[in-house]
Design a protein around this motif. Sequence first.
Motif, PDB file in Angstrom:
ATOM      1  N   VAL A  78       1.009  -1.190   0.102  1.00 42.72           N
ATOM      2  CA  VAL A  78       0.158   0.057  -0.058  1.00 42.72           C
ATOM      3  C   VAL A  78       1.011   1.166   0.239  1.00 42.72           C
ATOM      4  CG1 VAL A  78      -1.625   1.332   1.223  1.00 42.72           C
ATOM      5  CG2 VAL A  78      -1.969  -1.261   1.089  1.00 42.72           C
ATOM      6  N   ASP A  81       2.605   2.779  -3.343  1.00 42.78           N
ATOM      7  CA  ASP A  81       1.908   3.540  -4.157  1.00 42.78           C
ATOM      8  C   ASP A  81       1.663   5.032  -3.440  1.00 42.78           C
ATOM      9  OD1 ASP A  81      -0.236   4.562  -5.660  1.00 42.78           O
ATOM     10  OD2 ASP A  81      -1.772   3.381  -4.820  1.00 42.78           O
ATOM     11  N   CYS A  84      -1.322   7.028  -2.367  1.00 46.40           N
ATOM     12  CA  CYS A  84      -1.984   6.513  -1.127  1.00 46.40           C
ATOM     13  C   CYS A  84      -2.269   7.559  -0.381  1.00 46.40           C
ATOM     14  CB  CYS A  84      -1.332   5.063  -0.514  1.00 46.40           C
ATOM     15  SG  CYS A  84       0.199   5.588   0.325  1.00 46.40           S
TER      16      CYS A  84
END
Length: 172
Positions: A78, A81, A84
């Motif tokens: 996560v 990215d 995010c």
Amino acid sequence: MGFFSRLFQPRADGQPVTDDWTSLPDSQASELVLMDEEAVRLMAEFDIDSAIASHERWLPWLSQALQGVHDERLRPEVVRDDSCSELGQWLHGNGRIALGHFPAFDMLMRRNRYFHQQAAMMLLHAEAGEMQLAEQAFKGCQHASRQVLLLLKELKRGLAASRRRPATLNRA
């Protein structure tokens, strides 16, 4: 003439900015110059102070993970990215539309992306018990974070200066 302010000038030829940041673009600009209407619109749709504060929270959060404090939200897949975070979402959306033509915008995108890559690497190394490599990646996070914050603060300063100037001076 400030280092970052010289970078916030669009290329005259309209070509994309190169990945080579060893030299500065040719520009006599002393600061980020936007038309008053653009500055007002940008300030209205994006709270730079909030983005700065939000980004500043990452390092203590990552530091806790480095110290072994487990947080389920800090998953490498996560965190890698760069969209995010609040800042990343803006950079990939409205920020690109409003400022994508400025060379420093690409630098800000790259620094934010590098920050997230280093954070993901730090988490992976920490999970694997490779603490020396995790600490090295954390130093990369710190360095990239400082650069992201400097670019955001320069953007804020330039936008504020644009708002104070009469519109006729901005068009020069």
